[in-house]
Write a protein that holds these residues in place. Sequence first.
Motif, PDB file in Angstrom:
ATOM      1  N   GLU A 290     -51.841  23.062  48.869  1.00 41.99           N
ATOM      2  CA  GLU A 290     -52.115  23.441  50.264  1.00 41.99           C
ATOM      3  C   GLU A 290     -53.419  24.233  50.389  1.00 41.99           C
ATOM      4  O   GLU A 290     -53.501  25.249  51.085  1.00 41.99           O
TER       5      GLU A 290
ATOM      6  N   SER B 111     -53.911  18.262  48.820  1.00 43.06           N
ATOM      7  CA  SER B 111     -53.934  19.673  48.394  1.00 43.06           C
ATOM      8  C   SER B 111     -55.333  20.281  48.452  1.00 43.06           C
ATOM      9  O   SER B 111     -55.496  21.480  48.245  1.00 43.06           O
TER      10      SER B 111
ATOM     11  N   VAL C 155     -59.024  23.672  52.575  1.00 41.31           N
ATOM     12  CA  VAL C 155     -59.323  24.611  51.481  1.00 41.31           C
ATOM     13  C   VAL C 155     -59.150  26.021  52.041  1.00 41.31           C
ATOM     14  O   VAL C 155     -59.705  26.337  53.098  1.00 41.31           O
ATOM     15  N   ASP C 156     -58.374  26.828  51.314  1.00 40.76           N
ATOM     16  CA  ASP C 156     -57.955  28.110  51.883  1.00 40.76           C
ATOM     17  C   ASP C 156     -58.513  29.289  51.064  1.00 40.76           C
ATOM     18  O   ASP C 156     -57.840  29.814  50.197  1.00 40.76           O
ATOM     19  N   TYR C 157     -59.732  29.642  51.367  1.00 42.92           N
ATOM     20  CA  TYR C 157     -60.383  30.811  50.759  1.00 42.92           C
ATOM     21  C   TYR C 157     -60.249  30.827  49.233  1.00 42.92           C
ATOM     22  O   TYR C 157     -59.572  31.686  48.670  1.00 42.92           O
ATOM     23  N   ILE C 158     -60.888  29.885  48.588  1.00 48.39           N
ATOM     24  CA  ILE C 158     -60.775  29.852  47.128  1.00 48.39           C
ATOM     25  C   ILE C 158     -61.998  30.506  46.467  1.00 48.39           C
ATOM     26  O   ILE C 158     -63.119  30.431  46.983  1.00 48.39           O
TER      27      ILE C 158
ATOM     28  N   LEU D 118     -54.162  22.942  42.463  1.00 47.20           N
ATOM     29  CA  LEU D 118     -54.321  23.256  43.888  1.00 47.20           C
ATOM     30  C   LEU D 118     -53.066  22.868  44.656  1.00 47.20           C
ATOM     31  O   LEU D 118     -52.433  21.841  44.350  1.00 47.20           O
TER      32      LEU D 118
ATOM     33  N   ARG E 177     -54.981  26.080  48.260  1.00 47.96           N
ATOM     34  CA  ARG E 177     -55.139  27.285  47.447  1.00 47.96           C
ATOM     35  C   ARG E 177     -55.054  26.942  45.964  1.00 47.96           C
ATOM     36  O   ARG E 177     -54.425  25.940  45.598  1.00 47.96           O
TER      37      ARG E 177
ATOM     38  N   ALA F 185     -63.636  28.288  52.482  1.00 48.48           N
ATOM     39  CA  ALA F 185     -62.532  27.799  53.317  1.00 48.48           C
ATOM     40  C   ALA F 185     -63.013  26.641  54.175  1.00 48.48           C
ATOM     41  O   ALA F 185     -64.182  26.578  54.567  1.00 48.48           O
TER      42      ALA F 185
ATOM     43  N   THR G 247     -62.675  20.073  48.008  1.00 45.80           N
ATOM     44  CA  THR G 247     -63.354  21.068  47.163  1.00 45.80           C
ATOM     45  C   THR G 247     -64.557  20.433  46.457  1.00 45.80           C
ATOM     46  O   THR G 247     -65.653  21.017  46.416  1.00 45.80           O
TER      47      THR G 247
END
Lengths: 559, 259
Positions: free
Chosen positions: B214, B45, B24-27, B212, B216, B15, B50
């Motif tokens: 937002e 996004s 980046v939301d907990y990928i 991807l 996620r 994240a 990432t």
Amino acid sequence: MNLKNVLRLISVDVKSGRLIRAGIFRRYKERRIYQYLLYGGACIIGLLVGLAVGNLYSRLPVSEEKTLLHQTAQQLFTSLPTIVLLYSLVFTMMGQIQRSGIKVSIQPPYWLPITWGEHTLAASFAHIIGLPLASIVLLSTAVFSLSIFLAELPLATITILALLASAFLASTTTEIFRVLQVRITGSVYKSSGKVAIWVRFLGSLLFLVVFYIVWFSISSGSGLITIIETVTGVQGAVWFFPYVWLGMTLSSFINGLTVQTIIFSLASIAFILLLFYLAVKFNTRFGLYEPPAITVSKGVYVPKTSLLGKFGFSSLEAAVIRKDFKAFTRRRELMYTFIMPIIIIIAPLMQYLGMLGASVPSEASLFLVAWILLAPGPLMAMMVGIMIIGEEGSSVWLFYSSPITTRSLVKCKYAFMCILSFAVMLICGAIGILVTRPSLQLAFTLLIESTFLIFALGAVSLRAGIKGADFVETPRPRMVRPLTSVINTLMCMLLAVVTVSPLIPYAMSLISLPFTIPLPEIDVYVAISISAVIAFVITFVFYRMAFKNAAEFLTKAEV
Amino acid sequence: MVATGEYAAELRGIAKRYADIVAVDYIDLDIKYGEILGLLGPNGSGKSTTLKIILGLVKPDSGSMKVLGINAEEDPVAIKRLVGYVPESPRLYEFLTGLEYLDFTGDIYGINASDKKTRIEEYLEALDLEGREGDMISSYSQGMKQKIALISAFLHKPKLLILDEPLNALDPKSARIVKDLLRELAAKGVTAILSTHVLEIAQAMCDRIAILYEGRILALGNMEELRKKAQLPGSNLEDVFLKLTGTGAIKEIVEALLK
């Protein structure tokens, strides 16, 4: 001409210097207070100076001194437009040299409906923003407040208008110079082929040397009064030279010559308009001109084996050192670094060679020898050390993404800084020794101390340069945060004094003072040894600290 | 040391936030050796972030990651030695010539002189830069700069390629060469992670695609798996992408703009 477009373009130029770093550019809030602090401060200082002198004037009884002060003030007002013109030229031209050579520097949006006239006017105003404008604000408020006491408000009003016109005259001249310089250097590069890089580098150094010789010749003397007298005298002698017409307007006004005042003021306006017209024409003709590519190498590619490898540098470290060498000889904004040793050496040498009029007394000559032999290398180390990381600019991503370790980063940057500083020390030292012919012991002592200072102050500055690196590149590369730079300068001054302090008794023994200072007697070679130990400790401590800062720098990469 | 496990990159709960923005939301993401993975997504996004996290240019706020079997926290320099990277808008040293720049990056990665010479000459010829390699980069077009950036990423024979919009500004011939080269390298076990907005390129080149949105991962898989997820059998990637990212109401938007 759409003046709103001009204002918009000036605003873009001002905003181009914003600090754009990760984390602060979202929901960007302008701190306008900082923008106006410079001008507000200048205004207050000007007002205070004017009030102080005015108060002094009003307290004087009617006497010769009072009349003399009044006349001097009038003379000052007369000379101010030419003085402002001269230093505005210096500021704006130096601003151009420092401006980013890379293509991200703010260009007028050519594809938008903006005329060349609007662009040229905006560029001319933008050149003045910052120190030139602040100094005009300072002078104008000082002139205005003083004129109240002198009962010279009409003269003050004309003076202030002349100051603004002078600054605009200087910036329009710089704009013409800028456009022509791009076009002319383009032709030079085209005709000189492979040697274009060295033509540019040596040409820039020659320009700076000539510039400062002229500047020191004009500005040297025994203070402000001499400068004012020189300027007013020269103005009268070269009245036909359009750049002094603003000054001539004022002197005609003071002398009550109404017709001359009108003629010179109209001629000044016509000259400014003519220059502006020329600037627009040159921009229209050459504004979109792209200098031809400099072809550095042709033929078969043969990877060069570097000598640096034999001195313990890895291929990565040697590559970075070679890259930095090319940067400092090819990037216009980095060539500015060489101004420092040039300034340091030119003024004392000119004095030594009798080019500034007065001869040098023996005590001063020792000081000048020390200055020429001791200062250039360490000052270069300070300058290069603090900017050597920030000069990477937005290409710094390559460092973040390449397999460079903190140890390698510090080692190669420090080595390059030392090599460049030693080169400067040796060149300036050789010139200094040839001109001043000091004793062998004195020359040796000064050069060895200079070496110690390069190592020590270089390490201090490199550490500060890593910690305070600033990669903003428009409108000119910042390279280091201003506060870091100020603190580093103070720190270096202090540590330089500490390093050379064991040599103070030796220095005192060379000067015949009318009084005695109770200092312990110490052999010069013992003093040098103590100084070496101090320099080693400083170097070691700050070099180690640089590792820590470099580790943070490489791991906190946010690009 | 490079591990010979199954995955070239393993991301767990990664994240990253910038102030109030979630980049980046907990990928969680596993990328196999020899795979070409495409990252697709609307602007903002989290694609570039990432990629930068995998390379170590951006430190994640949370999560763990192994790249080429190396723990990114423990030895980021070792990862960088094995990775070739092209950023979205590569800023090169404009005061160097193309040849000097490649020579410089070759030395940075410790390539020996003879290999460096051979590879640089081959790439310059392949990407039609011969004759301009001795000119300063400041005089290069955007496409030429992109070619130099690509060559410098390929030069040291990396195990993992991280390419942010790699075909940006390239002419058709060079774009084709790069695409074919990536496929050949993948066959030899080189992994490539690339981001692109050109959906045809992603569809043609990538073994798997991660969409991807937002920060996620909305969908991850090959074309068939993505079609299934979007419930659009037989559709092309554009339709799948627009359906999954909820940006499909194009017609209404265009009509509104034309009013």
